[in-house]
Structure formats: C-alpha cells, structure tokens
Motif scaffolding. Structure first.
Motif, mmCIF file in Angstrom:
data_model
loop_
_atom_site.group_PDB
_atom_site.id
_atom_site.type_symbol
_atom_site.label_atom_id
_atom_site.label_comp_id
_atom_site.label_asym_id
_atom_site.label_seq_id
_atom_site.Cartn_x
_atom_site.Cartn_y
_atom_site.Cartn_z
ATOM 1 N N PHE A 5 12.286 -6.067 -1.697
ATOM 2 C CA PHE A 5 12.175 -6.963 -0.549
ATOM 3 C C PHE A 5 11.484 -6.241 0.604
ATOM 4 C CE2 PHE A 5 13.819 -8.345 3.521
ATOM 5 C CZ PHE A 5 13.589 -9.710 3.487
ATOM 6 N N GLU A 6 11.913 -5.024 0.876
ATOM 7 C CA GLU A 6 11.328 -4.234 1.967
ATOM 8 C C GLU A 6 9.815 -4.106 1.801
ATOM 9 O OE1 GLU A 6 10.948 0.473 3.125
ATOM 10 O OE2 GLU A 6 12.493 -0.157 1.722
ATOM 11 N N HIS A 7 9.380 -3.702 0.628
ATOM 12 C CA HIS A 7 7.949 -3.507 0.393
ATOM 13 C C HIS A 7 7.163 -4.808 0.564
ATOM 14 C CE1 HIS A 7 7.330 0.635 -1.441
ATOM 15 N NE2 HIS A 7 8.622 0.602 -1.158
ATOM 16 N N LEU A 8 7.663 -5.897 0.003
ATOM 17 C CA LEU A 8 6.943 -7.170 0.064
ATOM 18 C C LEU A 8 6.965 -7.767 1.470
ATOM 19 C CD1 LEU A 8 7.989 -8.699 -3.353
ATOM 20 C CD2 LEU A 8 5.761 -7.738 -2.725
ATOM 21 N N PHE A 9 8.113 -7.709 2.129
ATOM 22 C CA PHE A 9 8.214 -8.269 3.483
ATOM 23 C C PHE A 9 7.296 -7.513 4.444
ATOM 24 C CE2 PHE A 9 9.974 -8.707 7.724
ATOM 25 C CZ PHE A 9 10.125 -10.079 7.819
ATOM 26 N N ALA A 10 7.359 -6.191 4.404
ATOM 27 C CA ALA A 10 6.531 -5.386 5.303
ATOM 28 C C ALA A 10 5.049 -5.608 5.024
ATOM 29 C CB ALA A 10 6.888 -3.909 5.167
ATOM 30 N N THR A 11 4.674 -5.677 3.765
ATOM 31 C CA THR A 11 3.270 -5.915 3.409
ATOM 32 C C THR A 11 2.801 -7.258 3.950
ATOM 33 O OG1 THR A 11 3.378 -4.539 1.431
ATOM 34 C CG2 THR A 11 1.657 -6.224 1.484
ATOM 35 N N TYR A 12 3.609 -8.300 3.757
ATOM 36 C CA TYR A 12 3.208 -9.622 4.232
ATOM 37 C C TYR A 12 3.115 -9.658 5.761
ATOM 38 C CZ TYR A 12 2.766 -14.596 4.834
ATOM 39 O OH TYR A 12 2.291 -15.835 5.195
ATOM 40 N N ALA A 13 4.144 -9.189 6.431
ATOM 41 C CA ALA A 13 4.179 -9.252 7.897
ATOM 42 C C ALA A 13 3.054 -8.433 8.529
ATOM 43 C CB ALA A 13 5.534 -8.783 8.418
ATOM 44 N N ARG A 14 2.816 -7.249 7.994
ATOM 45 C CA ARG A 14 1.787 -6.374 8.566
ATOM 46 C C ARG A 14 0.364 -6.881 8.315
ATOM 47 N NH1 ARG A 14 4.792 -1.149 6.211
ATOM 48 N NH2 ARG A 14 6.384 -0.946 7.828
ATOM 49 N N ASN A 15 0.224 -7.819 7.394
ATOM 50 C CA ASN A 15 -1.086 -8.391 7.096
ATOM 51 C C ASN A 15 -1.193 -9.849 7.524
ATOM 52 O OD1 ASN A 15 -2.618 -6.228 5.569
ATOM 53 N ND2 ASN A 15 -0.647 -6.223 4.540
ATOM 54 N N SER A 16 -0.221 -10.331 8.256
ATOM 55 C CA SER A 16 -0.205 -11.729 8.701
ATOM 56 C C SER A 16 -1.039 -11.896 9.973
ATOM 57 C CB SER A 16 1.233 -12.178 8.981
ATOM 58 O OG SER A 16 1.693 -11.582 10.190
ATOM 59 N N ARG A 17 -1.118 -13.125 10.451
ATOM 60 C CA ARG A 17 -1.827 -13.401 11.707
ATOM 61 C C ARG A 17 -1.140 -12.734 12.903
ATOM 62 N NH1 ARG A 17 1.114 -17.715 10.193
ATOM 63 N NH2 ARG A 17 2.346 -18.855 11.726
ATOM 64 N N PHE A 18 0.093 -12.275 12.699
ATOM 65 C CA PHE A 18 0.851 -11.605 13.759
ATOM 66 C C PHE A 18 0.840 -10.079 13.599
ATOM 67 C CE2 PHE A 18 2.925 -15.792 13.241
ATOM 68 C CZ PHE A 18 2.663 -16.306 14.497
ATOM 69 N N ALA A 19 -0.063 -9.558 12.814
ATOM 70 C CA ALA A 19 -0.083 -8.120 12.500
ATOM 71 C C ALA A 19 -0.021 -7.243 13.745
ATOM 72 C CB ALA A 19 -1.326 -7.787 11.678
ATOM 73 N N ASP A 20 -0.714 -7.623 14.803
ATOM 74 C CA ASP A 20 -0.726 -6.809 16.021
ATOM 75 C C ASP A 20 0.606 -6.830 16.771
ATOM 76 O OD1 ASP A 20 -3.346 -6.091 15.535
ATOM 77 O OD2 ASP A 20 -4.181 -7.624 16.864
ATOM 78 N N SER A 21 1.486 -7.757 16.422
ATOM 79 C CA SER A 21 2.794 -7.863 17.073
ATOM 80 C C SER A 21 3.903 -7.154 16.302
ATOM 81 C CB SER A 21 3.170 -9.338 17.235
ATOM 82 O OG SER A 21 2.270 -9.985 18.101
ATOM 83 N N ILE A 22 3.633 -6.718 15.093
ATOM 84 C CA ILE A 22 4.661 -6.111 14.249
ATOM 85 C C ILE A 22 4.833 -4.638 14.631
ATOM 86 C CG2 ILE A 22 5.407 -5.596 11.895
ATOM 87 C CD1 ILE A 22 5.103 -8.637 12.630
ATOM 88 N N ILE A 23 6.053 -4.273 15.000
ATOM 89 C CA ILE A 23 6.373 -2.877 15.308
ATOM 90 C C ILE A 23 6.967 -2.207 14.075
ATOM 91 C CG2 ILE A 23 7.830 -1.348 16.697
ATOM 92 C CD1 ILE A 23 7.659 -3.493 18.925
ATOM 93 N N TYR A 24 7.932 -2.865 13.439
ATOM 94 C CA TYR A 24 8.613 -2.255 12.292
ATOM 95 C C TYR A 24 9.263 -3.325 11.435
ATOM 96 C CZ TYR A 24 11.916 0.662 9.649
ATOM 97 O OH TYR A 24 12.621 1.271 8.656
ATOM 98 N N CYS A 25 9.137 -3.176 10.136
ATOM 99 C CA CYS A 25 9.870 -3.979 9.152
ATOM 100 C C CYS A 25 10.446 -2.974 8.177
ATOM 101 C CB CYS A 25 8.941 -4.896 8.354
ATOM 102 S SG CYS A 25 7.931 -5.994 9.294
ATOM 103 N N GLY A 26 11.740 -2.833 8.145
ATOM 104 C CA GLY A 26 12.305 -1.861 7.214
ATOM 105 C C GLY A 26 13.812 -1.891 7.195
ATOM 106 N N PRO A 27 14.387 -1.142 6.278
ATOM 107 C CA PRO A 27 15.834 -1.156 6.094
ATOM 108 C C PRO A 27 16.563 -0.352 7.159
ATOM 109 C CG PRO A 27 14.859 0.446 4.637
ATOM 110 C CD PRO A 27 13.724 -0.245 5.334
ATOM 111 N N MET A 28 17.792 -0.746 7.409
ATOM 112 C CA MET A 28 18.689 0.054 8.246
ATOM 113 C C MET A 28 19.076 1.288 7.433
ATOM 114 S SD MET A 28 21.210 -2.889 9.675
ATOM 115 C CE MET A 28 20.629 -4.101 10.833
ATOM 116 N N GLY A 29 19.375 2.355 8.100
ATOM 117 C CA GLY A 29 19.768 3.579 7.411
ATOM 118 C C GLY A 29 20.951 3.386 6.482
ATOM 119 N N CYS A 30 21.855 2.491 6.852
ATOM 120 C CA CYS A 30 23.039 2.234 6.035
ATOM 121 C C CYS A 30 22.730 1.305 4.858
ATOM 122 C CB CYS A 30 24.136 1.618 6.893
ATOM 123 S SG CYS A 30 23.621 0.072 7.666
ATOM 124 N N GLN A 31 21.531 0.763 4.817
ATOM 125 C CA GLN A 31 21.063 -0.135 3.766
ATOM 126 C C GLN A 31 21.897 -1.408 3.650
ATOM 127 O OE1 GLN A 31 20.726 2.266 0.232
ATOM 128 N NE2 GLN A 31 18.903 3.280 0.981
#
Length: 101
Positions: A5-31
C-alpha cells in the motif's frame, strides 16, 4: 499489505496533479498507520486524492514500483496487496478529518 500500500499510494500521489503539494506519504514508525502530509491543498482535494489513490491501488496490476531489489527497497520481499479501502472512504467529507477528543 501495508508495505505494498505504501509503495502504490506514494507513487500515485507523488505523480498526481497535486505532486507539488505532497510532502510525505509513508508509514508511521509503529506501522499502525500512515502519514499523508501536504501543503497548499484544500481538504476536499486531499480527500479526493486519497480516494483516487485507493482506486488506483485496487485496480493495480504489475510489478510494485520501487520494490524490485534491495537497492530500491530494504524490505523488497515483503509485499502483498490486501483488499481495497474504497468502501471505507466512500462518502468521506471534510468533517471526517476532524477527530473527537
């Protein structure tokens, strides 16, 4: 499933029309959840992007982006795509972003 999920979500968001607005998409340390940090983005657009990302993930077929080898991902052998989050997010509105104390 969370790792995929992490890999696919981050890939989609970072390549979306909002790419310049994305700071971080990723898991919490506690997972136990994920961070989705954005800037200069309306809450309704953030919700729409999450919904679009879920549709992308649910329909995804093929190799997982950034997971081919240990140089791309430290846990590249640990991928599995779980059932969709689409039903959970149906009908979400800005009010759903406010948590009760």
């Amino acid at each position: 499933a969370g790792h995929t999920f992490e890999h696919l979500f981050a890939t989609y968001a970072r390549n979306s029309r909002f790419a310049d607005s994305i700071i971080y998409c990723g898991p919490m340390g506690c997972q136990t959840g994920f961070y989705f940090l954005v800037r200069d983005m309306k809450p309704s657009d953030a919700i729409a992007l999450v919904q679009e990302s879920m549709a992308f993930i649910a329909a995804y077929e093929g190799e997982i982006p950034g997971a081919a080898c240990s140089r791309e991902c430290g846990n590249y052998r640990d991928h599995d795509l779980a059932s969709s989050m689409i039903p959970v997010l149906e009908g979400w509105k800005e009010e759903n972003l406010i948590y009760e104390k």
